[in-house]
Design a protein around this motif. Structure first.
Motif, PDB file in Angstrom:
ATOM      1  N   GLY A   1       0.813  -1.207   0.000  1.00 53.81           N
ATOM      2  CA  GLY A   1       0.000   0.000   0.000  1.00 53.81           C
ATOM      3  C   GLY A   1       0.846   1.256   0.000  1.00 53.81           C
ATOM      4  O   GLY A   1       2.064   1.222  -0.176  1.00 53.81           O
ATOM      5  N   SER A   2       0.158   2.357   0.217  1.00 51.46           N
ATOM      6  CA  SER A   2       0.798   3.663   0.238  1.00 51.46           C
ATOM      7  C   SER A   2       0.186   4.481   1.367  1.00 51.46           C
ATOM      8  O   SER A   2      -0.524   3.953   2.214  1.00 51.46           O
ATOM      9  N   ARG A   3       0.427   5.785   1.353  1.00 49.05           N
ATOM     10  CA  ARG A   3      -0.085   6.648   2.408  1.00 49.05           C
ATOM     11  C   ARG A   3      -1.607   6.688   2.421  1.00 49.05           C
ATOM     12  O   ARG A   3      -2.225   6.861   3.468  1.00 49.05           O
ATOM     13  N   VAL A   4      -2.234   6.482   1.279  1.00 51.91           N
ATOM     14  CA  VAL A   4      -3.694   6.587   1.200  1.00 51.91           C
ATOM     15  C   VAL A   4      -4.377   5.256   0.896  1.00 51.91           C
ATOM     16  O   VAL A   4      -5.605   5.179   0.886  1.00 51.91           O
ATOM     17  N   GLN A   5      -3.602   4.190   0.649  1.00 51.36           N
ATOM     18  CA  GLN A   5      -4.222   2.929   0.265  1.00 51.36           C
ATOM     19  C   GLN A   5      -3.491   1.755   0.900  1.00 51.36           C
ATOM     20  O   GLN A   5      -2.259   1.739   0.966  1.00 51.36           O
ATOM     21  N   THR A   6      -4.254   0.765   1.365  1.00 50.44           N
ATOM     22  CA  THR A   6      -3.694  -0.427   1.987  1.00 50.44           C
ATOM     23  C   THR A   6      -4.413  -1.666   1.474  1.00 50.44           C
ATOM     24  O   THR A   6      -5.633  -1.681   1.349  1.00 50.44           O
ATOM     25  N   ILE A   7      -3.628  -2.696   1.194  1.00 52.09           N
ATOM     26  CA  ILE A   7      -4.170  -3.996   0.802  1.00 52.09           C
ATOM     27  C   ILE A   7      -3.511  -5.051   1.674  1.00 52.09           C
ATOM     28  O   ILE A   7      -2.279  -5.127   1.745  1.00 52.09           O
ATOM     29  N   GLN A   8      -4.339  -5.866   2.334  1.00 53.45           N
ATOM     30  CA  GLN A   8      -3.827  -6.931   3.192  1.00 53.45           C
ATOM     31  C   GLN A   8      -4.552  -8.230   2.866  1.00 53.45           C
ATOM     32  O   GLN A   8      -5.769  -8.231   2.664  1.00 53.45           O
ATOM     33  N   PHE A   9      -3.790  -9.320   2.839  1.00 60.98           N
ATOM     34  CA  PHE A   9      -4.374 -10.636   2.592  1.00 60.98           C
ATOM     35  C   PHE A   9      -3.703 -11.650   3.500  1.00 60.98           C
ATOM     36  O   PHE A   9      -2.470 -11.668   3.619  1.00 60.98           O
ATOM     37  N   SER A  10      -4.496 -12.503   4.160  1.00 64.57           N
ATOM     38  CA  SER A  10      -3.973 -13.537   5.034  1.00 64.57           C
ATOM     39  C   SER A  10      -4.657 -14.854   4.709  1.00 64.57           C
ATOM     40  O   SER A  10      -5.868 -14.894   4.463  1.00 64.57           O
ATOM     41  N   LEU A  11      -3.897 -15.916   4.713  1.00 65.68           N
ATOM     42  CA  LEU A  11      -4.425 -17.237   4.404  1.00 65.68           C
ATOM     43  C   LEU A  11      -3.758 -18.266   5.296  1.00 65.68           C
ATOM     44  O   LEU A  11      -2.534 -18.256   5.482  1.00 65.68           O
ATOM     45  N   SER A  12      -4.559 -19.153   5.882  1.00 72.60           N
ATOM     46  CA  SER A  12      -4.057 -20.273   6.668  1.00 72.60           C
ATOM     47  C   SER A  12      -4.739 -21.536   6.147  1.00 72.60           C
ATOM     48  O   SER A  12      -5.965 -21.647   6.172  1.00 72.60           O
ATOM     49  N   ALA A  13      -3.932 -22.498   5.659  1.00 73.53           N
ATOM     50  CA  ALA A  13      -4.475 -23.728   5.099  1.00 73.53           C
ATOM     51  C   ALA A  13      -3.684 -24.909   5.646  1.00 73.53           C
ATOM     52  O   ALA A  13      -2.781 -25.431   4.974  1.00 73.53           O
ATOM     53  N   PRO A  14      -3.971 -25.343   6.863  1.00 73.10           N
ATOM     54  CA  PRO A  14      -3.225 -26.465   7.453  1.00 73.10           C
ATOM     55  C   PRO A  14      -3.715 -27.816   6.919  1.00 73.10           C
ATOM     56  O   PRO A  14      -4.914 -28.065   6.819  1.00 73.10           O
ATOM     57  N   PHE A  15      -2.773 -28.671   6.558  1.00 67.31           N
ATOM     58  CA  PHE A  15      -3.102 -30.013   6.096  1.00 67.31           C
ATOM     59  C   PHE A  15      -2.813 -31.025   7.203  1.00 67.31           C
ATOM     60  O   PHE A  15      -1.860 -30.867   7.965  1.00 67.31           O
ATOM     61  N   ARG A  16      -3.660 -32.059   7.289  1.00 66.49           N
ATOM     62  CA  ARG A  16      -3.558 -33.053   8.345  1.00 66.49           C
ATOM     63  C   ARG A  16      -3.432 -34.447   7.741  1.00 66.49           C
ATOM     64  O   ARG A  16      -4.123 -34.787   6.795  1.00 66.49           O
ATOM     65  N   LEU A  17      -2.538 -35.232   8.337  1.00 69.50           N
ATOM     66  CA  LEU A  17      -2.247 -36.567   7.845  1.00 69.50           C
ATOM     67  C   LEU A  17      -2.648 -37.603   8.885  1.00 69.50           C
ATOM     68  O   LEU A  17      -2.288 -37.482  10.071  1.00 69.50           O
ATOM     69  N   HIS A  18      -3.423 -38.613   8.457  1.00 71.10           N
ATOM     70  CA  HIS A  18      -3.863 -39.724   9.316  1.00 71.10           C
ATOM     71  C   HIS A  18      -4.709 -39.236  10.488  1.00 71.10           C
ATOM     72  O   HIS A  18      -4.557 -39.709  11.619  1.00 71.10           O
ATOM     73  N   ASP A  19      -5.608 -38.288  10.222  1.00 65.86           N
ATOM     74  CA  ASP A  19      -6.566 -37.853  11.235  1.00 65.86           C
ATOM     75  C   ASP A  19      -7.715 -38.870  11.272  1.00 65.86           C
ATOM     76  O   ASP A  19      -8.408 -39.068  10.265  1.00 65.86           O
ATOM     77  N   PRO A  20      -7.961 -39.541  12.415  1.00 69.19           N
ATOM     78  CA  PRO A  20      -9.017 -40.560  12.456  1.00 69.19           C
ATOM     79  C   PRO A  20     -10.418 -40.008  12.238  1.00 69.19           C
ATOM     80  O   PRO A  20     -11.341 -40.765  11.943  1.00 69.19           O
ATOM     81  N   ASP A  21     -10.615 -38.713  12.388  1.00 69.25           N
ATOM     82  CA  ASP A  21     -11.926 -38.118  12.182  1.00 69.25           C
ATOM     83  C   ASP A  21     -12.175 -37.733  10.722  1.00 69.25           C
ATOM     84  O   ASP A  21     -13.231 -37.184  10.403  1.00 69.25           O
ATOM     85  N   GLU A  22     -11.209 -38.001   9.846  1.00 65.25           N
ATOM     86  CA  GLU A  22     -11.354 -37.684   8.432  1.00 65.25           C
ATOM     87  C   GLU A  22     -11.540 -38.960   7.618  1.00 65.25           C
ATOM     88  O   GLU A  22     -11.006 -40.022   7.968  1.00 65.25           O
ATOM     89  N   ASP A  23     -12.299 -38.844   6.523  1.00 65.41           N
ATOM     90  CA  ASP A  23     -12.501 -39.982   5.638  1.00 65.41           C
ATOM     91  C   ASP A  23     -11.252 -40.290   4.828  1.00 65.41           C
ATOM     92  O   ASP A  23     -11.026 -41.438   4.429  1.00 65.41           O
TER      93      ASP A  23
END
Length: 445
Positions: free
Chosen positions: A65-87
């Motif tokens: 961004g700049s003094r008059v403009q801001t852009i923010q992006f956040s992403l969280s994508a955790p992957f799980r292996l051998h979780d018994p609650d998943e198919d």
């Protein structure tokens, strides 16, 4: 059931993230206005309720961004292996994302935000944005998508205003509680500000909200006038009088309505060490009129900040104490403690009333230049005053450790415990211990 993942440094910037999940090492404070692009990926091993699960956290933070403009992006994508609650043996955990666009000048600003999060219901205790929700004990999941658009103009002029639109979609899966109704809420507000004299800023306002659920629907409208007045050099008074109409229709065709005046008063007086405040609010509801009265004090000293409010709420001819206390102290250059206590009246979309109690405490310490430790505890309770919901309470505890390693690697370890119970005796206990290594990549710096 899928549990929340161990987060990394980049995940700390996500709005609405689980407050008690482990954080990766942060070697130094960053300038919030500086451009940033940061990707964190890792591999962790967790023992959750006796099951061994592999976790691959993937987090991305972008800011420019700049003094008059801001852009923010956040992403969280955790992957799980051998979780018994998943198919599947390899599945996505609790994804979360948020995009914020802001553009402003001296006299006007526009802001747009879009977000998504998905998590287990029994971990709702960890979210900071649920102050108006009841504690829920259920084995399902919830996915929330939200959008917001706000425009403000004339902030420093004699004529100004603001327009706001918001949309929230909540979808439940695997639940047994009939009160957990998939819903879509659309709301909007408009206000115009007039400044006839330098000491008075009047306003005309209107608000509307529509919630459509699979079972229950809710409608509310509010319109009125208000004014902020500078009584003297130290005292300010804010008054608002509005007309409120509420209509709720249940799945069996039952209709509940309420209409009447809403009154809000606020008085603040500045003092050398912090402000005194007094507030009163009275609003109609389908289960009865709610009135709140509070007296508050803020202390801003060299070593700590203390904010407190104490008062009473009246509902259906019953009086209950309400209060709010927040404490923040920097113990040393390397350690800090925060604590808060809050008890307040809440109303959900179905018109059910409750008293919510929320207690949080956090302690963090920088052990050395490359390692840190943090401990936190949170307690939430809902005492239902109207409706068929059960009283419920949850408490969680977390202990997290991080150590920076060469080449932007970091070692993370910790434990989290959640204990929940409702008034019919239902229990829900969760435990997790984790250990892992994360790697961060920084760009635009």
């Amino acid at each position: 059931m899928r549990r929340g993942t161990a987060t990394t440094t980049a995940a700390a910037g996500l709005a609405g993230l689980l407050a008690l999940l482990p954080l990766g090492a942060q070697s130094q404070e960053t300038d919030p206005s500086a451009p940033e692009a940061r990707l964190t990926i890792g591999q962790q091993i967790a023992v959750e309720d006796g099951d061994l699960i592999g976790i691959t956290p993937l987090d991305l933070n972008l800011r420019t961004g700049s003094r008059v403009q801001t852009i923010q992006f956040s992403l969280s994508a955790p992957f799980r292996l051998h979780d018994p609650d998943e198919d599947k043996s390899f599945a996505l955990g609790d994804p979360q994302a948020r995009l914020l666009l802001r553009r402003g000048a001296r006299n006007s600003a526009i802001e747009a935000e879009l977000g998504y999060r998905e998590n287990d219901l029994d971990e709702e205790i960890l979210f900071d944005d649920l102050s108006n929700e009841f504690v829920t004990l259920d084995g399902g999941r919830v996915a929330q998508t939200d959008a917001r658009l706000t425009y403000v103009f004339g902030r420093e002029a004699k004529l100004g205003g603001e327009f706001g639109l918001s949309w929230i979609r909540r979808d439940y899966s695997g639940t047994t509680d009939p009160d957990l109704d998939d819903s879509e809420t659309r709301s909007g507000n408009v206000a115009f500000y007039l400044e006839p004299t330098p000491l008075v800023r009047a306003r005309i306002l209107a608000e509307a909200s529509r919630t459509d659920g699979e079972v229950n629907d809710s409608r509310s409208d509010r319109y009125g006038v208000g004014a902020s007045l500078q009584v003297d050099k130290l005292t300010n008074l804010d008054v608002e009088l509005a007309r409120t109409h509420i209509r709720r229709e249940e799945g069996d065709g039952t209709v509940e309505q309420a209409e009447g005046p809403s009154l809000r008063l606020g008085l603040t007086r500045s003092r050398p060490l912090g402000d005194w405040s007094l507030s009163f609010g009275s609003d109609p509801g389908t289960a009865g009129r709610r009135e709140n009265f509070n007296i508050g004090r803020t202390l801003e000293l060299r070593r700590f900040t203390l904010t407190g409010q104490v008062g009473v709420t009246r509902f259906q001819d019953n009086y209950d104490p309400i209060f709010q206390i927040a404490y923040n102290q920097k113990l040393t250059e390397m350690s800090q403690v925060q604590a808060s206590l809050r008890r307040a009246a809440v109303t959900d979309n179905d018109g059910d009333e409750a008293l919510n109690t929320d207690i949080t405490a956090n302690y963090s310490r920088q052990i050395s230049a490359v390692s840190s430790i943090a401990a936190n505890i949170r307690y939430r309770e809902s005492e239902v005053q109207s409706g068929d919901r059960e009283d419920a309470r949850s408490v969680s505890f977390g202990l997290d450790y991080s150590r920076a390693l060469p080449n932007d690697f970091s070692l993370v370890a910790g434990a989290n415990v959640i204990r929940s119970k409702d008034s019919d005796g239902t229990h829900d206990d969760e435990e997790r211990v984790y250990l892992g290594v994360n790697r961060s990549f920084s760009f635009l710096r």
